[in-house]
Design a protein around this motif. Structure first.
Motif, short mmCIF file in Angstrom:
data_model
loop_
_atom_site.label_atom_id
_atom_site.label_comp_id
_atom_site.label_asym_id
_atom_site.label_seq_id
_atom_site.Cartn_x
_atom_site.Cartn_y
_atom_site.Cartn_z
N MET A 3 0.74 -1.18 0.08
CA MET A 3 -0.20 -0.02 0.11
C MET A 3 0.95 1.05 0.12
SD MET A 3 -2.78 1.03 2.72
CE MET A 3 -4.08 -0.10 2.55
N SER A 4 0.46 2.30 -0.90
CA SER A 4 1.51 3.41 -0.92
C SER A 4 0.55 4.52 -0.15
CB SER A 4 1.43 3.43 -2.29
OG SER A 4 2.26 4.97 -2.68
N HIS A 5 1.34 5.27 0.53
CA HIS A 5 0.77 6.59 1.27
C HIS A 5 1.32 7.74 0.71
CE1 HIS A 5 -1.22 3.64 3.98
NE2 HIS A 5 -0.31 3.17 4.03
N SER A 6 0.72 8.96 1.22
CA SER A 6 1.47 10.19 0.99
C SER A 6 2.44 10.48 1.93
CB SER A 6 0.40 11.23 1.03
OG SER A 6 0.05 11.41 2.28
N ILE A 7 3.33 11.21 1.72
CA ILE A 7 4.31 11.86 2.76
C ILE A 7 3.74 12.28 3.86
CG2 ILE A 7 6.45 13.20 2.95
CD1 ILE A 7 7.16 12.56 0.19
N SER A 8 2.74 13.07 3.90
CA SER A 8 2.15 13.66 5.14
C SER A 8 1.39 12.57 5.89
CB SER A 8 1.28 14.59 4.75
OG SER A 8 1.90 15.70 4.05
N THR A 9 0.80 11.63 5.30
CA THR A 9 0.34 10.26 6.10
C THR A 9 1.22 9.75 6.54
OG1 THR A 9 -1.76 10.65 4.52
CG2 THR A 9 -1.04 8.41 5.52
N LEU A 10 2.33 9.24 5.93
CA LEU A 10 3.49 8.82 6.59
C LEU A 10 3.88 9.27 7.78
CD1 LEU A 10 5.21 7.52 3.25
CD2 LEU A 10 4.19 6.03 4.67
N LEU A 11 4.24 10.50 7.71
CA LEU A 11 4.86 11.46 8.73
C LEU A 11 3.98 11.15 9.88
CD1 LEU A 11 6.17 14.25 6.80
CD2 LEU A 11 7.55 13.11 8.35
N PRO A 50 2.67 18.84 8.48
CA PRO A 50 3.63 18.12 7.88
C PRO A 50 4.16 18.99 6.47
CG PRO A 50 2.00 16.66 8.17
CD PRO A 50 1.21 17.80 8.41
N GLU A 51 5.41 18.79 6.22
CA GLU A 51 5.99 19.53 5.14
C GLU A 51 6.50 18.43 3.91
OE1 GLU A 51 7.77 23.45 5.61
OE2 GLU A 51 8.24 22.72 7.59
N GLU A 52 6.44 18.44 2.87
CA GLU A 52 6.92 17.61 1.88
C GLU A 52 7.76 17.95 0.70
OE1 GLU A 52 3.85 15.33 -0.11
OE2 GLU A 52 2.52 15.19 1.67
N LEU A 53 8.79 17.56 0.54
CA LEU A 53 9.80 17.83 -0.77
C LEU A 53 10.19 16.92 -1.14
CD1 LEU A 53 11.18 20.53 -1.75
CD2 LEU A 53 12.93 20.21 0.26
N GLY A 54 9.92 16.79 -2.45
CA GLY A 54 10.79 15.49 -3.29
C GLY A 54 10.12 14.10 -2.60
N ARG A 55 10.96 13.16 -2.28
CA ARG A 55 10.52 12.15 -1.68
C ARG A 55 10.85 12.19 -0.34
NH1 ARG A 55 13.35 7.50 -3.15
NH2 ARG A 55 15.33 8.62 -3.13
N GLY A 56 10.89 13.46 0.42
CA GLY A 56 10.94 13.37 1.71
C GLY A 56 10.14 14.30 2.41
N GLY A 57 10.12 14.66 3.75
CA GLY A 57 9.09 15.28 4.39
C GLY A 57 9.67 15.38 6.10
N ALA A 111 10.20 18.14 22.73
CA ALA A 111 9.79 18.58 21.29
C ALA A 111 10.84 17.66 20.45
CB ALA A 111 9.84 19.92 21.20
N GLY A 112 10.16 17.68 19.25
CA GLY A 112 11.28 17.13 17.98
C GLY A 112 10.76 17.33 16.80
N THR A 113 11.68 17.09 15.91
CA THR A 113 11.38 16.84 14.36
C THR A 113 11.64 15.80 13.86
OG1 THR A 113 11.72 19.45 14.22
CG2 THR A 113 11.60 18.09 12.25
N ASP A 114 10.83 14.97 13.29
CA ASP A 114 11.12 14.03 12.51
C ASP A 114 11.13 14.28 10.68
OD1 ASP A 114 10.58 12.46 14.68
OD2 ASP A 114 8.80 11.52 14.10
N PHE A 115 12.28 13.82 10.22
CA PHE A 115 12.39 13.99 8.85
C PHE A 115 12.42 12.47 8.22
CE2 PHE A 115 14.74 17.52 10.45
CZ PHE A 115 14.37 18.53 9.60
N ILE A 116 11.85 12.44 7.20
CA ILE A 116 11.72 11.03 6.70
C ILE A 116 12.10 11.27 5.07
CG2 ILE A 116 10.16 10.08 8.21
CD1 ILE A 116 8.15 10.22 5.88
N THR A 117 12.78 9.80 4.62
CA THR A 117 12.84 9.69 3.08
C THR A 117 11.73 8.60 2.79
OG1 THR A 117 14.72 8.25 3.14
CG2 THR A 117 15.11 10.67 3.01
N THR A 118 11.52 8.49 1.51
CA THR A 118 10.36 7.53 1.25
C THR A 118 11.00 6.74 -0.04
OG1 THR A 118 8.90 9.15 -0.23
CG2 THR A 118 8.43 8.90 2.19
N ARG A 119 10.35 5.70 -0.17
CA ARG A 119 10.73 4.66 -1.52
C ARG A 119 9.37 3.96 -1.69
NH1 ARG A 119 14.96 2.26 0.20
NH2 ARG A 119 13.75 0.07 0.65
N ASP A 120 8.59 4.04 -2.99
CA ASP A 120 7.40 3.30 -3.00
C ASP A 120 6.21 3.47 -2.19
OD1 ASP A 120 8.91 2.23 -5.60
OD2 ASP A 120 9.53 0.65 -4.21
N GLY A 121 6.02 4.61 -1.68
CA GLY A 121 4.98 5.11 -0.73
C GLY A 121 5.20 4.38 0.56
#
Length: 120
Positions: free
Chosen positions: A1-9, A74-81, A97-107
């Protein structure tokens, strides 16, 4: 299943690192993270779903009543957010407090970078 970057975050916050039930947490990990996902944080680097599941459970065990709350969209940029958040007991001032950064592949999440921030 593929998800948007915002949903993944947002789901990574609530369904992986914010989930107390081990079975629900593992189901979310299997759905949201790539098999070879890597989690980077100040205490170490954790590779693969099993290791991320183990460390997420250990983190929850230290403060099972804390909740993660996004403090910005959530903020998205390219394949990350990224997503900025606070955590603490409901009804009390945030403990950290914190900030999570992610990179994605295939949703799915391919890597997670956790940075702790100053409380807002």
């Amino acid at each position: 299943m593929s998800h948007s970057i915002s949903t993944l975050l947002t789901r990574n916050l609530s369904d992986v690192f914010g989930e107390n039930d081990p079975a629900r947490r593992r189901a979310a990990i299997d759905e949201l993270l790539t098999e070879d996902c890597v989690f980077y944080e100040s205490k170490g680097v954790y590779r693969g779903r099993d290791e991320i599941d183990r460390v997420a459970g250990a983190i929850r065990a230290t403060h099972p009543d804390f909740r993660y709350k996004p403090i910005a969209e959530p903020e998205e940029l390219g394949r990350g957010g990224r997503i900025k958040w606070v955590s603490g007991r409901p009804g009390e001032a945030p403990a950290y407090a914190g900030t999570d950064f992610i990179t994605t592949r295939d949703g799915r999440i391919a890597s997670i970078y956790l940075f702790f921030d100053e409380l807002p």
